[in-house]
Write an enzyme that holds these catalytic residues in place. Structure first.
Site, mmCIF file in Angstrom:
data_model
loop_
_atom_site.group_PDB
_atom_site.id
_atom_site.type_symbol
_atom_site.label_atom_id
_atom_site.label_comp_id
_atom_site.label_asym_id
_atom_site.label_seq_id
_atom_site.Cartn_x
_atom_site.Cartn_y
_atom_site.Cartn_z
ATOM 1 N N LYS A 1 0.852 -1.188 0.000
ATOM 2 C CA LYS A 1 0.000 0.000 0.000
ATOM 3 C C LYS A 1 0.886 1.235 0.000
ATOM 4 C CE LYS A 1 -4.530 0.837 2.096
ATOM 5 N NZ LYS A 1 -5.316 0.751 3.335
HETATM 6 O O1 G3P Z 1 -7.774 1.696 5.470
HETATM 7 C C1 G3P Z 1 -8.161 2.640 4.529
HETATM 8 C C2 G3P Z 1 -9.490 3.259 4.857
HETATM 9 O O2 G3P Z 1 -10.504 2.278 4.777
HETATM 10 C C3 G3P Z 1 -9.532 3.914 6.215
HETATM 11 O O3 G3P Z 1 -10.685 4.690 6.261
HETATM 12 O O4 G3P Z 1 -11.734 6.763 7.143
HETATM 13 O O5 G3P Z 1 -12.118 4.563 8.302
HETATM 14 O O6 G3P Z 1 -9.878 5.661 8.462
HETATM 15 P P1 G3P Z 1 -11.118 5.447 7.628
#
Ligand code: G3P
Length: 218
Positions: free
Chosen positions: A83
Site C-alpha cells: 500500500k
Molecule cells: O484503510 C483505509 C481506509 O478504509 C480507512 O478509512 O476513514 O475509516 O480511516 P477510515
C-alpha cells in the site's frame, strides 16, 4: 463484489474468515498502531489466515524508502499487497513495483484525477476514501461513480476500484450498484450486512411453528 475487511485485529479477521465471504484484508498505519503489534508479525499472521490480497502500507514517503520497505513487506508472503500513498513518489514506486510483479494498492485517493494517475502507474487497486469525503460535506460515492465511469472507457486498464473509508451498509450497496470491484469494510459494517428485523422475526416464527410439529430431521 469482493469484500475485504479493514482491520489488523486478528481475532476479527479469523472470525470473519470463517464466514467464507472474506476475499482480502486492508490495513494502514493507524490500524497497525491500534493492533499494538509489530507490523511484520501481524501481517504474516493475517496472510496465513486469509489467502486473498492483504494490504500492508509502507511508512516511508520517499521513493527509495518506499522501495526499501516494500522489499521487506513483499518477503512476508505472496499475498502481500504493498500500500502506497497517492503522491509522486508513491506512484513512481507503484510503477516500479507493479512492473516487478508486485500487487500495489494506492491509498488516500480523493479525486478522479488521482485515480487516473494510479491506473496509469499500474496500480492493482485504487482506494478512494468515501467516508472521509462525506465527513467534510462532499459526495464520496460520486467519486466512485466518476472513477468507475472513467476506467470503463479504457478496457486496457486493469486497476480495480477498492472502495475504502466505508461507514455503513448504504455505502456498500451504493458502491455495488455503481459496479465497484471491491469494498473494504470495518468488521462491524461487514457484520451489519446480515441484519434485518424481518429475517429475525420470520425465523422465530418458523422455529416456533416447527416446534409444534414435534418432529426432528434425522
Ligand atoms: O484503510 C483505509 C481506509 O478504509 C480507512 O478509512 O476513514 O475509516 O480511516 P477510515
Amino acid at each position: 463484489m469482493k469484500f475485504f475487511v479493514d482491520t489488523a485485529d486478528i481475532a476479527d479477521i479469523r472470525s470473519l474468515a470463517e464466514t467464507g465471504l472474506l476475499d482480502g484484508v486492508t490495513t494502514n498505519p493507524t490500524l497497525i498502531a491500534k493492533s499494538g503489534r509489530k507490523i511484520l508479525d501481524v501481517i504474516a499472521e493475517i496472510c496465513a489466515v486469509v489467502p486473498g490480497p492483504v494490504s500492508a502500507e509502507v511508512a516511508a514517503t520517499d521513493y527509495d524508502g518506499i522501495m526499501r520497505e516494500a522489499k521487506v513487506l513483499r518477503a512476508i508472503a505472496a499475498n502481500v499487497t504493498i500500500k502506497v500513498p497517492l503522491t509522486p513518489d508513491g506512484l513512481r514506486a507503484c510503477k516500479a513495483l507493479s512492473s516487478d510483479g508486485a500487487m500495489v494498492n494506492v491509498t488516500l485517493c480523493f479525486s478522479a484525477a488521482q485515480a487516473l494517475l494510479a491506473a496509469k502507474a499500474g496500480a492493482t487497486f485504487i482506494s478512494p476514501f468515501v467516508g472521509r469525503l462525506d465527513d467534510i460535506g462532499y459526495d464520496g460515492m460520486e467519486l466512485i461513480s466518476d472513477i468507475v465511469q472513467i476506467y470503463d472507457n479504457y478496457p486496457a486498464l486493469t486497476t480495480e476500484v477498492l472502495v475504502a473509508s466505508v461507514r455503513n451498509p448504504m455505502h456498500v450497496i451504493a458502491a455495488a450498484k455503481i459496479g465497484a470491484h471491491v469494498a473494504t469494510l470495518p468488521p462491524a459494517v461487514l457484520r451489519s450486512l446480515y441484519a434485518h428485523p424481518l429475517t429475525d422475526k420470520g425465523l422465530a416464527t418458523f422455529m416456533a411453528d416447527w416446534a409444534k410439529t414435534g418432529q426432528t430431521i434425522a
